[in-house]
Design a protein around this motif. Structure first.
Motif, PDB file in Angstrom:
ATOM      1  N   ALA A   1       0.853  -1.206   0.000  1.00  0.00           N
ATOM      2  CA  ALA A   1       0.000   0.000   0.000  1.00  0.00           C
ATOM      3  C   ALA A   1       0.881   1.245   0.000  1.00  0.00           C
ATOM      4  N   ALA A   2       1.993   1.204   0.737  1.00  0.00           N
ATOM      5  CA  ALA A   2       2.897   2.355   0.807  1.00  0.00           C
ATOM      6  C   ALA A   2       3.511   2.635  -0.559  1.00  0.00           C
ATOM      7  N   ARG A   3       3.910   1.583  -1.270  1.00  0.00           N
ATOM      8  CA  ARG A   3       4.519   1.758  -2.601  1.00  0.00           C
ATOM      9  C   ARG A   3       3.545   2.415  -3.564  1.00  0.00           C
ATOM     10  N   ALA A   4       2.261   2.071  -3.397  1.00  0.00           N
ATOM     11  CA  ALA A   4       1.257   2.595  -4.320  1.00  0.00           C
ATOM     12  C   ALA A   4       0.915   4.055  -4.005  1.00  0.00           C
ATOM     13  N   SER A   5       1.220   4.516  -2.777  1.00  0.00           N
ATOM     14  CA  SER A   5       0.813   5.884  -2.418  1.00  0.00           C
ATOM     15  C   SER A   5       1.855   6.881  -2.912  1.00  0.00           C
ATOM     16  N   ARG A   6       1.475   8.160  -2.934  1.00  0.00           N
ATOM     17  CA  ARG A   6       2.424   9.179  -3.394  1.00  0.00           C
ATOM     18  C   ARG A   6       3.261   9.656  -2.223  1.00  0.00           C
ATOM     19  N   ASN A   7       4.598   9.524  -2.359  1.00  0.00           N
ATOM     20  CA  ASN A   7       5.473   9.862  -1.243  1.00  0.00           C
ATOM     21  C   ASN A   7       5.848  11.339  -1.184  1.00  0.00           C
ATOM     22  N   ALA A   8       5.559  12.065  -2.281  1.00  0.00           N
ATOM     23  CA  ALA A   8       6.003  13.452  -2.337  1.00  0.00           C
ATOM     24  C   ALA A   8       5.266  14.314  -1.317  1.00  0.00           C
ATOM     25  N   ASP A   9       4.106  13.855  -0.854  1.00  0.00           N
ATOM     26  CA  ASP A   9       3.303  14.680   0.053  1.00  0.00           C
ATOM     27  C   ASP A   9       3.576  14.378   1.523  1.00  0.00           C
ATOM     28  N   LEU A  10       4.622  13.659   1.799  1.00  0.00           N
ATOM     29  CA  LEU A  10       4.847  13.253   3.182  1.00  0.00           C
ATOM     30  C   LEU A  10       5.342  14.390   4.072  1.00  0.00           C
ATOM     31  N   GLN A  11       5.763  15.514   3.467  1.00  0.00           N
ATOM     32  CA  GLN A  11       6.306  16.635   4.248  1.00  0.00           C
ATOM     33  C   GLN A  11       7.622  16.247   4.921  1.00  0.00           C
ATOM     34  N   ILE A  12       8.394  15.391   4.232  1.00  0.00           N
ATOM     35  CA  ILE A  12       9.706  14.967   4.739  1.00  0.00           C
ATOM     36  C   ILE A  12      10.744  15.439   3.729  1.00  0.00           C
ATOM     37  N   PHE A  13      11.675  16.304   4.188  1.00  0.00           N
ATOM     38  CA  PHE A  13      12.584  16.983   3.269  1.00  0.00           C
ATOM     39  C   PHE A  13      14.034  16.799   3.700  1.00  0.00           C
ATOM     40  N   GLY A  14      14.926  16.756   2.702  1.00  0.00           N
ATOM     41  CA  GLY A  14      16.336  16.637   3.046  1.00  0.00           C
ATOM     42  C   GLY A  14      17.194  17.486   2.141  1.00  0.00           C
ATOM     43  N   SER A  15      18.366  17.865   2.641  1.00  0.00           N
ATOM     44  CA  SER A  15      19.370  18.494   1.789  1.00  0.00           C
ATOM     45  C   SER A  15      20.750  18.152   2.338  1.00  0.00           C
ATOM     46  N   ASP A  16      21.743  18.364   1.499  1.00  0.00           N
ATOM     47  CA  ASP A  16      23.128  18.101   1.892  1.00  0.00           C
ATOM     48  C   ASP A  16      23.991  18.905   0.942  1.00  0.00           C
ATOM     49  N   ILE A  17      25.208  19.212   1.368  1.00  0.00           N
ATOM     50  CA  ILE A  17      26.087  19.959   0.468  1.00  0.00           C
ATOM     51  C   ILE A  17      26.644  19.065  -0.633  1.00  0.00           C
ATOM     52  N   SER A  18      26.611  17.765  -0.399  1.00  0.00           N
ATOM     53  CA  SER A  18      27.260  16.843  -1.313  1.00  0.00           C
ATOM     54  C   SER A  18      26.255  16.164  -2.240  1.00  0.00           C
ATOM     55  N   GLY A  19      26.434  16.406  -3.548  1.00  0.00           N
ATOM     56  CA  GLY A  19      25.574  15.752  -4.536  1.00  0.00           C
ATOM     57  C   GLY A  19      25.752  14.245  -4.511  1.00  0.00           C
ATOM     58  N   ASP A  20      26.979  13.843  -4.201  1.00  0.00           N
ATOM     59  CA  ASP A  20      27.276  12.414  -4.135  1.00  0.00           C
ATOM     60  C   ASP A  20      26.461  11.747  -3.027  1.00  0.00           C
ATOM     61  N   MET A  21      26.388  12.422  -1.866  1.00  0.00           N
ATOM     62  CA  MET A  21      25.610  11.865  -0.753  1.00  0.00           C
ATOM     63  C   MET A  21      24.127  11.807  -1.114  1.00  0.00           C
ATOM     64  N   LEU A  22      23.652  12.849  -1.806  1.00  0.00           N
ATOM     65  CA  LEU A  22      22.222  12.855  -2.177  1.00  0.00           C
ATOM     66  C   LEU A  22      21.912  11.711  -3.139  1.00  0.00           C
ATOM     67  N   ASP A  23      22.868  11.387  -4.011  1.00  0.00           N
ATOM     68  CA  ASP A  23      22.663  10.230  -4.906  1.00  0.00           C
ATOM     69  C   ASP A  23      22.544   8.952  -4.086  1.00  0.00           C
TER      70      ASP A  23
END
Ligand code: SAM
Length: 423
Positions: A257-279
């Motif tokens: 059920a979780a896979r079928a739902s849209r995860n973009a609306d979870l209000q969970i956000f991340g950032s990092d200075i490293s593009g490599d880490m984000l990958d």
């Protein structure tokens, strides 16, 4: 039938684990709920049936393992430990075909050598199985089928059979670790300590491989942390297969059920200075089943709130002992380019910022742009509030492995941000 279980966890998270175990019992064990018992440094006891032990393995986000208590008795010598282990009916639980590993931990034990004590427990189990079945199990310290733990205090020896196998922080989805990832169960425990609940914005501005974010997404989507993995109890002779199938099927349905739902609306956000880490974080989320979590490449000094509504900011910045804070230059300027940060050019042009300068800018960003947010920062550096020039409203001692840390809480309330002069 009821058993005594002991559930170890990172030190500092005992109360969080006890609350979680009680919730698991209420949510997943309609027929035989249990209540978490005594909390001791590094873990929680509880009493329950097999289903309770299996549900704790499958659903606890904070536990390190679930251990089944086999025996406890006063001891004085290695021979006493051997005798206690020899008396136990190990043949009820596993045969000599299974490979074995024994671990001994001790607090104030009078024994001189824990290695010798470990050898004696192993000998006793092997002798016992040879006596009753004619064969001795092989020892495998890497990937054993069965693990036995002995815990020695000044007076008592307790023997436990491990029901988890691989430690429970191994959820089964992490491929890309990054430089210094948090253990999943420590991240999950910290999320509980922040009081975050699904729907409230959650932001990790130094997310690395995304451990806080993945744990939060699993909570929000109601995905059991152990749904992707196997457990030690599956190798034991007697466990309740029917109860396990029921628990597992329910967890797999929730994951689908979780896979079928849209995860973009979870209000969970991340950032990092490293593009490599984000990958790495994206690859981990993909495997864990949350493809749409928004991630941005930003220097934390230039971070802005990812949502209109204030929420919870959580981070573990680089520790001096482990990896360096990255980025230098005018505040907020993005220094990493998305290239692998091990790239020599990156290193030469973007030398590391002194910690104090970085944390002062980070504190400014929090004060100026995160009004209404509650920030929680895990660090081994007790001077962090001084460096941020913020006064903490709480600090909780926690252990990241052997490293003693503090989880500092800063309430960035409008007009009343408590400032602290640089120390
Ligand atoms: C200790 S790690 C965080 C680990 C993360 N919690 C995890 O579980 O993978 C610190 C992270 O801070 C990031 N970092 C270092 N300097 C930064 C900066 N100036 N702005 C944003 N992120 C930074 C590093 O790239 C690294 O991913």
């Amino acid at each position: 039938m009821s058993f005594d279980f002991f559930v170890p966890c990172p030190r500092g998270l005992e109360a969080a684990l006890a609350a979680e175990l009680t919730e698991i019992a209420a949510r997943h064990l309609d027929s035989a709920p249990f209540t978490a018992g005594e909390q001791v440094p590094g873990g929680v006891h509880f009493r329950g049936g097999w289903a309770a032990g299996m549900a704790a393995n499958l659903h606890s986000r904070v536990a390190s393992r679930v251990l089944l208590k086999i025996a406890q008795r006063p001891y004085r010598t290695e021979q006493d430990v051997y005798a206690l282990a020899l008396e136990q009916r190990w043949e009820q639980w596993f045969s000599a075909n299974e490979t074995l590993r024994v671990d001994v931990t001790a607090i104030k034990s009078p024994l001189r050598s824990l290695e010798f004590a470990t050898l004696r427990v192993k000998d006793a189990i092997c002798d016992r199985l040879r006596e009753v079945s004619g064969a001795r199990p092989s020892i495998d310290t890497g990937a054993p089928d069965v693990r036995v733990f002995a815990f020695l205090t000044a007076t008592d020896c307790t023997l436990y059979l491990d029901t988890s196998g691989e430690p429970l922080f191994k959820r089964g989805w992490r491929l890309d670790k990054g430089a210094a990832p948090l253990r999943e169960n420590l991240a999950a425990g910290i999320l509980r300590l922040t009081g975050w609940t699904p729907g409230t914005p959650l932001y990790d501005p130094m997310c690395g491989s995304g451990t806080f974010l993945a744990e939060a997404a699993q909570v929000a989507l109601n995905v059991a942390p152990g749904v992707e993995r196997r457990f030690g109890f599956e190798k034991l002779k007697q466990y309740d297969v029917t109860a396990w199938q029921a628990l597992k099927v329910a967890a797999q349905d929730a994951k689908r059920a979780a896979r079928a739902s849209r995860n973009a609306d979870l209000q969970i956000f991340g950032s990092d200075i490293s593009g490599d880490m984000l990958d790495k974080a994206r690859a981990n989320f993909e495997r864990a089943g949350f493809s749409g979590l928004p991630l941005k490449q930003v220097d934390a000094r230039g971070m802005t709130p990812p949502s209109d509504t204030p929420g919870i900011l959580v981070a573990n910045p680089p520790y001096g002992e482990r990896i360096e804070v990255r980025g230098r230059g005018p505040r907020g300027e993005l220094r990493a380019t998305g290239r692998d940060e091990r790239d020599e050019g990156f290193r030469r042009t973007h030398a590391d910022t002194p910690d104090s300068e970085f944390f002062q800018s980070l504190g400014d960003a929090l004060k100026q742009r995160f009004t209404g947010w509650h920030a929680f920062i895990l660090t081994s550096d007790r001077k962090l509030p001084g460096q941020l020039r913020l006064r903490e409203s709480a600090k909780t001692p926690l252990y990241n492995g052997a490293l003693e840390c503090r989880l500092f809480r800063f309430d960035l309330v409008a007009g009343s941000v408590k400032q602290k002069p640089a120390s």
